[in-house]
Write a protein that holds these residues in place. Sequence first.
Motif, short mmCIF file in Angstrom:
data_model
loop_
_atom_site.label_atom_id
_atom_site.label_comp_id
_atom_site.label_asym_id
_atom_site.label_seq_id
_atom_site.Cartn_x
_atom_site.Cartn_y
_atom_site.Cartn_z
N PHE A 99 0.83 -1.20 0.00
CA PHE A 99 0.00 0.00 0.00
C PHE A 99 0.87 1.26 0.00
O PHE A 99 0.56 2.25 -0.68
N SER A 100 1.97 1.23 0.75
CA SER A 100 2.88 2.39 0.80
C SER A 100 3.52 2.62 -0.57
O SER A 100 3.68 3.77 -1.01
N VAL A 101 3.90 1.53 -1.23
CA VAL A 101 4.50 1.65 -2.56
C VAL A 101 3.50 2.27 -3.53
O VAL A 101 3.85 3.17 -4.31
N SER A 102 2.27 1.82 -3.50
CA SER A 102 1.25 2.33 -4.43
C SER A 102 0.99 3.81 -4.24
O SER A 102 0.61 4.51 -5.18
N CYS A 103 1.19 4.30 -3.02
CA CYS A 103 0.98 5.73 -2.74
C CYS A 103 2.20 6.58 -3.05
O CYS A 103 2.15 7.82 -2.97
N GLY A 104 3.32 5.94 -3.38
CA GLY A 104 4.54 6.69 -3.66
C GLY A 104 5.34 7.04 -2.41
O GLY A 104 6.29 7.82 -2.47
N LEU A 105 4.98 6.44 -1.27
CA LEU A 105 5.71 6.74 -0.03
C LEU A 105 7.10 6.12 -0.01
O LEU A 105 7.95 6.54 0.76
N ASN A 106 7.33 5.09 -0.85
CA ASN A 106 8.63 4.42 -0.89
C ASN A 106 9.44 4.79 -2.12
O ASN A 106 10.42 4.13 -2.43
N SER A 107 9.01 5.82 -2.84
CA SER A 107 9.70 6.23 -4.06
C SER A 107 10.79 7.26 -3.76
O SER A 107 10.77 7.90 -2.71
#
Length: 419
Positions: A99-107
């Motif tokens: 979910f974090s990846v999909s939100c761009g939090l891990n980019s």
Amino acid sequence: MSSVISVIGLNHTSAPLMIRERMSIPNDTIGILLSSILSKFRDIVSEAVILSTCNRTELYCYCKKEYIQELVLWFSGYGKVDPVYFYNYVSDAAVKHIFSVSCGLNSIVIGEPQILSQMKKSVSLANEAGSLGTYLYKLFQFSFSVSKEVRTHTDLCKNHISISSASIDLVKTVFPELENLNVLFIGAGEIIELCIKSFIKYKYNNIVVTNRTFDRSENLSKKFSIGLLPFKSLSDRLYDFDVVVSCTSSENSIINSSDVTNAFNGKKIKPVVMIDLAVPRDIDTGVSDFENITLYSIDDLQNVIQKGFASRSATIPYANEIIEKKTDDFIKWMKSRDSIQSVLELINRANDISSHEVGIAKKALKAGEPPEIVLERMARRITKKFLHGPISFVNNNVDYNKDILSCILDIFSRCSTNG
């Protein structure tokens, strides 16, 4: 052994560029790997999706928890990479990570929107390979919904510094005025298109695009009214450009040191900025040895991007609250899904008891017994058989029988007596 959601991967925080490019997986290879993992780990992995971008390569599985380390070794073996660079998450932590990846939090660019389209492409590839099942399909539908909610109800994506705008800042380190420059874009993907959009706002002398597939570069040339360079002429024309931005999916270098040597041979030395946004890299690292050339990689963007992060960091806790809630919702869905088989078994058992007693009652009616007596006896026998298991369980678990009995009474209190 029960199955769990698992994430195995590496990204820009766990591995340097030279490691990430070894784990970069082309789209036409992803399907082959997915088929391979389902075949090799037939009784361990039932569903799988692979995401490979310039910043991360991750394997998402619905698999047996006990074999995850074996899967880490297999996955890292693709690029012959030391497993120490890989992280792995299971169950709640895995769901939260996705979910974090999909939100761009891990980019690299916090809140960047490109990751969402990349994840959707990965799901499509898994579907084509036959490795997308009920659990991962539902998980990614949840993740797309979470991403939309975070982007709609928080400021995570507002005023963010994109890869394209960060690239412009890197150009300014050599050409502060950004005027009268000749700029070459190599590639025709989403990142190159975004960069072109950002660069054409400035007063450059000339902007040109080239790509191995001529039709794709021609489409960009027409869309933005910029120049078009045949790919075969790249080496011959390299000297003509002050700025080169490259991002292709090539597994081999597009610009080598020998190309630069030949391009500048016998000509006036001038400063050039080259920005390589590809993974694996498009521009040979040896190019940075030329005194007049400043070469930047995707990792060099991080310092520029961090400048714009402070204004959006305050909204991250709100994004995490949404992610936490949606993670709980998904785990609840999984548990309800896992209980379906048990519910079906319970229904089948009840139907077996009822069918058996109805059969006995029919025979009694055919034998001429009064219907009232037959129906009352059938009802008593069904009740007795239904309650035999729960009552025996209570009697055989005296240490917990109060709690068990209370639970059973609660269940039966929910039963309707009105048909």
